[in-house]
Design a protein around this motif. Structure first.
Motif, PDB file in Angstrom:
ATOM      1  N   ALA A 115      -0.683  -6.948   2.443  1.00  0.00           N
ATOM      2  CA  ALA A 115       0.049  -5.919   2.730  1.00  0.00           C
ATOM      3  C   ALA A 115       0.836  -6.498   3.677  1.00  0.00           C
ATOM      4  O   ALA A 115       2.292  -6.203   3.771  1.00  0.00           O
ATOM      5  CB  ALA A 115      -0.646  -4.592   3.337  1.00  0.00           C
ATOM      6  N   ARG A 116       0.433  -7.129   4.672  1.00  0.00           N
ATOM      7  CA  ARG A 116       1.140  -7.807   5.837  1.00  0.00           C
ATOM      8  C   ARG A 116       2.274  -8.815   5.471  1.00  0.00           C
ATOM      9  O   ARG A 116       3.275  -8.941   6.017  1.00  0.00           O
ATOM     10  CB  ARG A 116       0.194  -8.198   6.881  1.00  0.00           C
ATOM     11  N   LEU A 117       1.747  -9.661   4.641  1.00  0.00           N
ATOM     12  CA  LEU A 117       2.837 -10.767   3.882  1.00  0.00           C
ATOM     13  C   LEU A 117       3.831 -10.237   3.324  1.00  0.00           C
ATOM     14  O   LEU A 117       4.839 -10.509   3.383  1.00  0.00           O
ATOM     15  CB  LEU A 117       1.891 -11.665   3.257  1.00  0.00           C
ATOM     16  N   LEU A 118       3.550  -9.204   2.335  1.00  0.00           N
ATOM     17  CA  LEU A 118       4.608  -8.175   1.811  1.00  0.00           C
ATOM     18  C   LEU A 118       5.638  -7.524   2.622  1.00  0.00           C
ATOM     19  O   LEU A 118       6.839  -7.718   2.680  1.00  0.00           O
ATOM     20  CB  LEU A 118       4.185  -7.213   0.676  1.00  0.00           C
ATOM     21  N   LEU A 119       5.057  -6.903   3.673  1.00  0.00           N
ATOM     22  CA  LEU A 119       5.992  -6.474   4.791  1.00  0.00           C
ATOM     23  C   LEU A 119       6.743  -7.785   5.645  1.00  0.00           C
ATOM     24  O   LEU A 119       8.088  -7.367   5.714  1.00  0.00           O
ATOM     25  CB  LEU A 119       5.212  -5.838   5.905  1.00  0.00           C
ATOM     26  N   LYS A 120       6.124  -8.854   5.505  1.00  0.00           N
ATOM     27  CA  LYS A 120       6.996  -9.770   6.386  1.00  0.00           C
ATOM     28  C   LYS A 120       8.094 -10.164   5.419  1.00  0.00           C
ATOM     29  O   LYS A 120       9.048 -10.453   5.738  1.00  0.00           O
ATOM     30  CB  LYS A 120       6.222 -11.071   6.578  1.00  0.00           C
ATOM     31  N   LYS A 121       7.835 -10.512   4.155  1.00  0.00           N
ATOM     32  CA  LYS A 121       8.608 -11.333   2.922  1.00  0.00           C
ATOM     33  C   LYS A 121       9.915 -10.104   2.733  1.00  0.00           C
ATOM     34  O   LYS A 121      10.895 -10.416   2.689  1.00  0.00           O
ATOM     35  CB  LYS A 121       7.923 -11.356   1.656  1.00  0.00           C
ATOM     36  N   PHE A 122       9.599  -8.852   2.856  1.00  0.00           N
ATOM     37  CA  PHE A 122      10.544  -7.699   2.483  1.00  0.00           C
ATOM     38  C   PHE A 122      11.372  -7.600   3.695  1.00  0.00           C
ATOM     39  O   PHE A 122      12.197  -7.415   3.584  1.00  0.00           O
ATOM     40  CB  PHE A 122       9.572  -6.298   2.344  1.00  0.00           C
ATOM     41  N   GLY A 123      10.877  -7.735   5.047  1.00  0.00           N
ATOM     42  CA  GLY A 123      11.628  -7.763   5.961  1.00  0.00           C
ATOM     43  C   GLY A 123      11.935  -6.342   6.522  1.00  0.00           C
ATOM     44  O   GLY A 123      12.858  -6.039   7.390  1.00  0.00           O
ATOM     45  N   SER A 124      11.480  -5.361   5.915  1.00  0.00           N
ATOM     46  CA  SER A 124      11.619  -3.985   6.161  1.00  0.00           C
ATOM     47  C   SER A 124      10.398  -3.096   6.063  1.00  0.00           C
ATOM     48  O   SER A 124       9.124  -3.774   6.131  1.00  0.00           O
ATOM     49  CB  SER A 124      12.651  -3.654   5.119  1.00  0.00           C
ATOM     50  N   ILE A 125      10.273  -2.007   5.856  1.00  0.00           N
ATOM     51  CA  ILE A 125       9.089  -1.058   5.927  1.00  0.00           C
ATOM     52  C   ILE A 125       9.129  -0.366   4.494  1.00  0.00           C
ATOM     53  O   ILE A 125      10.024  -0.123   3.891  1.00  0.00           O
ATOM     54  CB  ILE A 125       8.977   0.092   7.128  1.00  0.00           C
ATOM     55  N   PHE A 126       7.920  -0.106   3.962  1.00  0.00           N
ATOM     56  CA  PHE A 126       7.670   0.394   2.872  1.00  0.00           C
ATOM     57  C   PHE A 126       6.918   1.944   2.853  1.00  0.00           C
ATOM     58  O   PHE A 126       5.813   1.838   3.720  1.00  0.00           O
ATOM     59  CB  PHE A 126       7.279  -0.303   1.702  1.00  0.00           C
ATOM     60  N   ALA A 127       7.079   2.743   2.124  1.00  0.00           N
ATOM     61  CA  ALA A 127       6.210   4.036   2.092  1.00  0.00           C
ATOM     62  C   ALA A 127       5.187   3.732   0.833  1.00  0.00           C
ATOM     63  O   ALA A 127       5.596   2.996  -0.108  1.00  0.00           O
ATOM     64  CB  ALA A 127       7.181   5.199   1.514  1.00  0.00           C
ATOM     65  N   ALA A 128       4.233   4.145   1.064  1.00  0.00           N
ATOM     66  CA  ALA A 128       2.919   3.941   0.004  1.00  0.00           C
ATOM     67  C   ALA A 128       2.017   5.037   0.198  1.00  0.00           C
ATOM     68  O   ALA A 128       1.063   4.844   1.005  1.00  0.00           O
ATOM     69  CB  ALA A 128       2.463   2.480   0.171  1.00  0.00           C
TER      70      ALA A 128
END
Ligand code: TXA
Ligand code: MG
Length: 309
Positions: A115-128
């Motif tokens: 989850a943290r790597l995805l947040l880093k790669k995305f460079g933004s925030i996600f709702a889940a």
């Protein structure tokens, strides 16, 4: 894989992502259309707001107002299974669909490395929200996500079974009052050690929904669930806790050693397994302390009549 998942988020798609609590169904939290896809895929009532996932409390602070108590809680429990409901900053670019029009937002920094790597790669925030159809049992493996949502998701990141197994604890911190809205992965005892007294949100059916995860029937299997049961029910399967004598062939035990952490990690997975057998599920009593509060909360919802979700 992670780069492709981040691209899907950028294009407004849906990615199922493992967190330390349960699998989440992620979409760009600043994109209304993307967030709308979450509600559609889950069949979720649109008034039910979502949790926004962030890397750090600095990221969270661009969207919400942190009081001293909120800061203390984030400091103590982030990253980890604590969600803070805080006043929304007027200048926040978050989709209003995420908070379902409320003037508060729910935020959490997950601890799971994927989850943290995805947040880093995305460079933004996600709702889940949890990656299950609305009202069904929450997913703690990638297989649960496949069987519940299948091709409604653009990509599923498989991180193996979730370590904690019940959702995050949700507290609101408003006017410097800390209120427990949903018991979860962090026990009330641990919260109170850090912050002092925490008010318990008394749920009554006629008030406005504060945390609709508190709707009575939630996490519901298709079969009947009966609580406080004893083993050896001829007409069903038994979900034990602690030592059980004379277990049937299909019976399962949340934790033979009577360990609440192990029981939480197994809870949803075992409910999925027993539900697939199509028999009534009889559940042993589980102590109402520590993580047992969240376990009992989810079991009570699984046992409730399926009329309101
Ligand atoms: O562990 C978790 O919290 C998982 C993982 C994926 O992070 N997520 C999760 O989300 O359980 P969900 O959508 O199934 O539950 C979110 C809960 C709902 O009960 C919702 O009503 C509540 O959070 N919520 C969200 N925003 C809120 C707000 N502004 N005020 C009060 N409750 C809120
Ligand atoms: Mg859920």
């Amino acid at each position: 894989m992670l780069e492709a998942a981040a691209d899907i988020l950028r294009r407004g798609g849906l990615v199922a992502v493992p967190t330390e609590t349960v699998y989440g169904l992620a979409a760009d939290a600043t994109n209304d259309l993307a967030v709308a896809q979450i509600f559609k895929a889950k069949g979720r009532p649109s008034f039910n707001p979502l949790i926004v996932h962030v890397l750090t409390k600095e990221d969270a602070a661009s969207h919400a107002i942190f009081s001293q108590k909120a800061l203390q809680l984030a400091q103590a429990f982030w990253p980890g299974p604590l969600t803070l409901v805080l006043p929304r900053k007027p200048e926040s670019q978050l989709s209003h669909l995420v908070s379902a029009g409320l003037d508060t937002i729910a935020l959490r920094a997950p601890a799971h490395p994927v989850a943290r790597l995805l947040l880093k790669k995305f460079g933004s925030i996600f709702a889940a929200p949890s990656a299950n159809p609305s009202g069904a049992i929450s997913p703690t493996t990638a297989e649960h996500v496949v069987s519940g949502l299948g091709d409604k998701v653009d990509m599923i990141l498989d991180g193996g079974p979730c370590e904690i197994g019940v959702e995050s604890t949700i507290v609101s911190v408003l006017d410097d009052k800390v209120t427990l809205l949903r018991p979860g992965g962090i026990s009330l005892e641990k919260l109170e050690n850090v912050i002092g007294e925490v008010a318990i949100h008394a749920h009554s059916s006629d008030e406005a929904i504060q945390a609709p995860g508190m709707m009575t029937s939630h996490y519901a299997p298709k079969t009947r669930v009966r609580l406080m049961a004893k083993p050896k029910n001829q007409d069903g399967v038994f979900l034990g806790f602690g030592e059980v004598e004379g277990a049937g062939a299909h019976d399962l035990n949340l934790s033979p050693a009577g360990d609440l952490t192990e029981a939480a990690a197994n809870l949803f997975s075992y409910l999925h397994q027993l539900d697939a057998l199509g028999h009534d599920i009889y559940v042993a009593p589980v102590p109402v302390k520590g993580l047992g509060v969240a376990i009992n909360d989810r079991l009570a919802r699984a046992a409730a009549d399926k009329t309101d979700d």
